[in-house]
Every structure is written in C-alpha cells, then in structure tokens.
Design an enzyme around this catalytic site. Structure first.
Site, mmCIF file in Angstrom:
data_model
loop_
_atom_site.group_PDB
_atom_site.id
_atom_site.type_symbol
_atom_site.label_atom_id
_atom_site.label_comp_id
_atom_site.label_asym_id
_atom_site.label_seq_id
_atom_site.Cartn_x
_atom_site.Cartn_y
_atom_site.Cartn_z
ATOM 1 N N SER A 1 46.588 47.009 47.258
ATOM 2 C CA SER A 1 47.318 45.975 48.008
ATOM 3 C C SER A 1 48.388 45.358 47.126
ATOM 4 O O SER A 1 48.082 44.890 46.030
ATOM 5 C CB SER A 1 46.365 44.852 48.422
ATOM 6 O OG SER A 1 45.298 45.387 49.160
ATOM 7 N N GLU B 1 50.111 40.696 44.415
ATOM 8 C CA GLU B 1 48.792 40.699 43.780
ATOM 9 C C GLU B 1 48.858 41.268 42.353
ATOM 10 O O GLU B 1 48.265 40.708 41.441
ATOM 11 C CB GLU B 1 47.818 41.524 44.643
ATOM 12 C CG GLU B 1 46.383 41.370 44.201
ATOM 13 C CD GLU B 1 45.428 42.238 45.016
ATOM 14 O OE1 GLU B 1 45.294 42.005 46.226
ATOM 15 O OE2 GLU B 1 44.822 43.143 44.433
ATOM 16 N N ARG C 1 41.120 36.101 44.371
ATOM 17 C CA ARG C 1 42.023 36.890 43.500
ATOM 18 C C ARG C 1 42.561 36.029 42.360
ATOM 19 O O ARG C 1 43.741 36.122 41.986
ATOM 20 C CB ARG C 1 43.200 37.465 44.314
ATOM 21 C CG ARG C 1 42.802 38.391 45.418
ATOM 22 C CD ARG C 1 42.224 39.717 44.882
ATOM 23 N NE ARG C 1 42.008 40.647 45.957
ATOM 24 C CZ ARG C 1 40.874 40.723 46.658
ATOM 25 N NH1 ARG C 1 39.844 39.926 46.380
ATOM 26 N NH2 ARG C 1 40.744 41.600 47.625
HETATM 27 C C1 LIG Z 1 44.053 52.250 45.200
HETATM 28 C C2 LIG Z 1 43.732 50.869 44.684
HETATM 29 C C3 LIG Z 1 42.828 50.086 45.355
HETATM 30 C C4 LIG Z 1 42.509 48.800 44.892
HETATM 31 N N1 LIG Z 1 41.608 48.063 45.593
HETATM 32 C C5 LIG Z 1 41.274 46.827 45.152
HETATM 33 C C6 LIG Z 1 40.304 46.048 45.874
HETATM 34 O O1 LIG Z 1 39.734 46.491 46.861
HETATM 35 N N2 LIG Z 1 40.022 44.800 45.408
HETATM 36 C C7 LIG Z 1 40.620 44.294 44.292
HETATM 37 O O2 LIG Z 1 40.304 43.157 43.924
HETATM 38 N N3 LIG Z 1 41.539 45.013 43.594
HETATM 39 C C8 LIG Z 1 41.881 46.254 43.992
HETATM 40 N N4 LIG Z 1 42.820 46.986 43.311
HETATM 41 C C9 LIG Z 1 43.463 46.393 42.133
HETATM 42 C C10 LIG Z 1 42.829 46.819 40.788
HETATM 43 O O3 LIG Z 1 41.998 47.933 40.965
HETATM 44 C C11 LIG Z 1 41.993 45.698 40.163
HETATM 45 O O4 LIG Z 1 42.761 44.540 40.002
HETATM 46 C C12 LIG Z 1 41.445 46.096 38.792
HETATM 47 O O5 LIG Z 1 40.544 45.122 38.338
HETATM 48 C C13 LIG Z 1 42.517 46.311 37.741
HETATM 49 O O6 LIG Z 1 41.914 46.921 36.606
HETATM 50 P P1 LIG Z 1 42.779 47.591 35.467
HETATM 51 O O7 LIG Z 1 41.858 47.941 34.349
HETATM 52 O O8 LIG Z 1 43.583 48.702 36.013
HETATM 53 O O9 LIG Z 1 43.714 46.378 35.020
HETATM 54 P P2 LIG Z 1 45.272 46.380 34.692
HETATM 55 O O10 LIG Z 1 46.050 46.730 35.896
HETATM 56 O O11 LIG Z 1 45.520 47.172 33.469
HETATM 57 O O12 LIG Z 1 45.478 44.834 34.389
HETATM 58 C C14 LIG Z 1 45.380 43.878 35.420
HETATM 59 C C15 LIG Z 1 45.435 42.472 34.804
HETATM 60 O O13 LIG Z 1 44.308 42.276 33.978
HETATM 61 C C16 LIG Z 1 44.704 41.973 32.632
HETATM 62 N N5 LIG Z 1 43.691 42.606 31.768
HETATM 63 C C17 LIG Z 1 43.247 43.887 31.824
HETATM 64 N N6 LIG Z 1 42.262 44.070 30.935
HETATM 65 C C18 LIG Z 1 42.086 42.891 30.297
HETATM 66 C C19 LIG Z 1 41.217 42.443 29.244
HETATM 67 N N7 LIG Z 1 40.334 43.264 28.662
HETATM 68 N N8 LIG Z 1 41.345 41.154 28.826
HETATM 69 C C20 LIG Z 1 42.244 40.326 29.369
HETATM 70 N N9 LIG Z 1 43.088 40.685 30.364
HETATM 71 C C21 LIG Z 1 43.002 41.955 30.812
HETATM 72 C C22 LIG Z 1 46.101 42.542 32.487
HETATM 73 O O14 LIG Z 1 46.826 41.888 31.472
HETATM 74 C C23 LIG Z 1 46.641 42.269 33.889
HETATM 75 O O15 LIG Z 1 47.035 40.932 33.989
HETATM 76 C C24 LIG Z 1 43.140 48.287 43.735
HETATM 77 C C25 LIG Z 1 44.069 49.088 43.038
HETATM 78 C C26 LIG Z 1 44.362 50.379 43.496
HETATM 79 C C27 LIG Z 1 45.323 51.231 42.724
#
Ligand SMILES: Cc1cc2nc3c(=O)[nH]c(=O)nc-3n(C[C@H](O)[C@H](O)[C@H](O)COP(=O)(O)OP(=O)(O)OC[C@H]3O[C@@H](n4cnc5c(N)ncnc54)[C@H](O)[C@@H]3O)c2cc1C
Length: 354
Positions: free
Chosen positions: A254, A350, A181
């Site tokens: 999580s 996380e 992570r």
């Molecule tokens: C129901 C649920 C289940 C999940 N299960 C998992 C799992 O099994 N495994 C897991 O690893 N995660 C899981 N997650 C967490 C999440 O899905 C991941 O971390 C995902 O990659 C976040 O993507 P996002 O586009 O929503 O990012 P955001 O939440 O918008 O951003 C997350 C981080 O990334 C940065 N960021 C986003 N885009 C960029 C970019 N283009 N350039 C630079 N920085 C950027 C943001 O600044 C922030 O720090 C889960 C979340 C939910 C809601």
C-alpha cells in the site's frame, strides 16, 4: 540520480561482525527495485559491533539510514551518507508457560519466516500477519498490521541501539507508543536502531476471521473448524490474488495510509458519495478507504512514464520495469492531488520517501 551508480564499489572491508561496502548499489535492496546508491553500506551481523561503528567519524557526522529489506521505502535519489542494515539473526524461546511463550527474535530475521516458525510450533496470533514482507527489526516501526490484527498486540519489548545514550536499551510496549501504522520510532528516526524484538505469543486465542473475504476463503478451502495455520493459508491466498508480487513487479505494498477523519467529514462526503466506505476507529475518528477514493478518481491502472497504479489494487504503485524513484513519486503526487481535489482529504504515503 548521480553518475556514481555506474561505478564499481570502491572498496569492501570487514570488521568483527560487520561488512562495509563503499559506493554501494541499493537497487537489489528495495522492493520497488529503483536505482539508488549509498556512500557507505554497512551490514551488521552482531549488535555489539554498533559500539565500535558509532565511534567512527563517518557514522557520527553523516546522514544515517537504517534499511531492512526495503519493502517500505522509496528512494528518489542516492543516499548521501551511511546505510546500516541489521542482519542479526536468531529465534530464541526465552520462557515457555502453559498458556503462552516468550520469544526473542533478531532484527535481521525475515518476518514471514517467523510467522511460519510460530505456527509450526503451535503458537497463535500471528496468522493474520502472514506474507507481510520485511524484517523483524522493521515490524515495530510502522506497527505492521493486516486483516484486523497489529503486531503491537504481541510485542513485549524492543531492544535498540540508542544513539543519544550510545548504548543498547530496552523499550517496553508502552515506550514504543504504537498507533495505526505508527510508533515512537517513526518520530525519532535518527535515534533508535532496532537489534531484536521480544514477543509473547499465546498458545490459543480466538481466531480473527471477520475481515472481508476471510470466512469465504476458508469455506472455499473446506475448512469448517479452522486452525491458526488454516487462517494463515486463507489469508495468504487472498493476499497473493490481491497484491502484485514484488518479486515479479516492483512495489512497496500500500502506498497510501487510510486517512482518518472526523464523523462530520464522513457525513458531508456521504451526501455526495453514498457508497463511501468508512470504519469507526475510536475517539470520534473514522478511517476512510484510500483505495476506494483512488479508484473512484479513475486512477486504477493509470500509467505515467515507467510507473503505474496497479491494475490489481488501487493502493499499490508499481514499477513497470525501468522506473526511477522520482517517476514513482511523481505518480504518487498526481494521485494524492487528484484525491484531494475530489474529496478534500489528504492522502499520506505509507513508505518512507527519501
Ligand atoms: C507486497 C507488500 C505488501 C505489504 N503488506 C503490508 C501489510 O499488509 N501491512 C503492513 O503493515 N505493511 C505491509 N507492507 C509494508 C512492509 O512490508 C512493512 O512495512 C515492513 O515492516 C517493512 O520491512 P522492511 O524490512 O522491508 O523495512 P524497510 O522498508 O527496509 O524500512 C522501513 C522503515 O523501517 C526502518 N527500519 C528498518 N529496519 C530498522 C531497524 N532495524 N531499526 C530501526 N529502523 C528500521 C527504516 O529506516 C524505514 O523507516 C507491504 C509491503 C509490500 C512490498
């Protein structure tokens, strides 16, 4: 939260490849669905537009947050600066060999759509990462992982706007310094804006089915010789049962990472808690189950104001409908402190907590 959230956006302006909204609501842009506003929200469709945008004083001087689908972020307040969302799309096969394929994907593409795109074309590897919400651009940030697989195994390079050098740059897999992570992007949050990710996907690789429940689910589906798509289906079914759906109840998956501890700490804890789950994680470190510890503190299902620890999964905090980010954070602190008191282990969030 400031009064500004009740105001209508002051202005919307368009540039070539981007749209700017002033005083924008972020409530529909985070899966906790908590209210928050940004002074400026910029949707960038063409990475080339970043050169022009970073020439403006507002982007040079004001706090910057890059936002994907907001599935790993908790807003406890308004964002007093610029929120940049990279909406660059496109999935391009760069090179197809007999054993694998190289693919370039725009940062704004949806992760789960890409998993299904790859499976539909007979490429394997991403099946265990099905149904993880979010964008391609965010996948490298915390090196998304699930069911024994991490995305770093498939990333060859990441294209990003480097704010230090004011140009697009390419980071190799090694440059990304992926960990559990974790990646370089988490430590240099203000530096890199990811615009595209390059993947190498095998046309065949052994399926990873040893994670808890996967083989049982495959058996229940009657899949004796599973394919990558079959494994994806089994994992999607388990995830749908275990995790609350953010479309129905606000959450960010999580909320805490599984903590890493030394072997001596595991032995000490197991004297008091013989059932404590722990997995070897290399270099003398052991991963503990944060969910198990939270549950054994009796926190599963706990409600506090409009926030709760999910009844489905102790690691997930949920918005019962009207929660503010501060209420969710107050509950997170309560859970973290309770676990620390009982186990002397500090849980780390996380999601990015703002
Ligand atoms: C129901 C649920 C289940 C999940 N299960 C998992 C799992 O099994 N495994 C897991 O690893 N995660 C899981 N997650 C967490 C999440 O899905 C991941 O971390 C995902 O990659 C976040 O993507 P996002 O586009 O929503 O990012 P955001 O939440 O918008 O951003 C997350 C981080 O990334 C940065 N960021 C986003 N885009 C960029 C970019 N283009 N350039 C630079 N920085 C950027 C943001 O600044 C922030 O720090 C889960 C979340 C939910 C809601």
């Amino acid at each position: 939260m400031s009064e500004k959230r009740y105001q209508v956006p002051a202005a919307i302006s368009e540039g070539v490849g981007y749209t700017i909204v002033e005083n924008a609501s972020l409530e529909g842009r985070n899966t906790f669905r908590v209210p928050a506003r940004a002074d400026l929200l910029i949707d960038v469709r063409r990475p080339e537009a970043l050169a022009e945008l970073f020439g403006y004083a507002a982007l040079k001087t004001r706090p910057l947050l890059v936002l994907g689908e907001g599935s790993n972020i908790l807003f406890t307040r308004d964002w007093p600066g610029v929120v940049l969302s990279i909406a660059a799309l496109g999935i391009t096969v760069v090179e197809e060999g007999s054993h694998n394929v190289r693919v370039r994907v725009g940062a704004g593409e949806n992760w789960n759509n890409f998993v299904h795109w790859s499976l539909a074309r007979g490429y394997s590897g991403l099946e265990n990462l099905v149904l993880i919400p979010g964008t391609i651009g965010a996948a490298p940030i915390q090196n998304i992982g699930a069911y024994g697989v991490e995305v770093r195994e498939f990333i060859t390079s990441v294209e990003a706007w480097d704010r230090d050098s004011s140009r697009l740059t390419t980071l190799s897999n090694a440059d990304c310094r992926f960990g559990y992570r974790d990646s370089v992007f988490k430590h240099q949050r203000d530096r890199f804006i990811i615009t595209a990710v390059d993947f190498e996907l095998p046309k065949w690789r052994p399926l990873q089915m040893d994670y808890a429940g996967v083989r049982e689910e495959l058996a229940a589906l009657g899949m004796d010789s599973p394919t990558p798509s079959g494994v994806a289906e089994a994992i999607a079914r388990i995830r749908t049962r275990k995790l609350p759906n953010p479309a129905l109840i606000g959450n960010a998956g999580s909320f805490f990472k599984n903590p890493m501890v030394e072997a001596s700490k595991v032995s000490e804890l197991r004297k008091r808690y013989p059932q404590l789950p722990a997995w070897e994680a290399g270099e003398g470190q052991f991963k503990l189950s944060a969910a198990w510890m939270i549950e054994s503190c009796g926190f599963k299902g706990l409600k506090q104001e409009h926030a709760a620890v999910s009844e489905q999964h102790a690691l997930v905090l949920v918005n019962l409908g009207q929660a503010t980010g501060s209420q969710i954070w107050a509950l997170a602190e309560h859970v973290r402190d309770g676990v620390q008191e009982r186990f002397e282990v500090l849980l780390e969030p996380e999601p990015l907590v703002l």
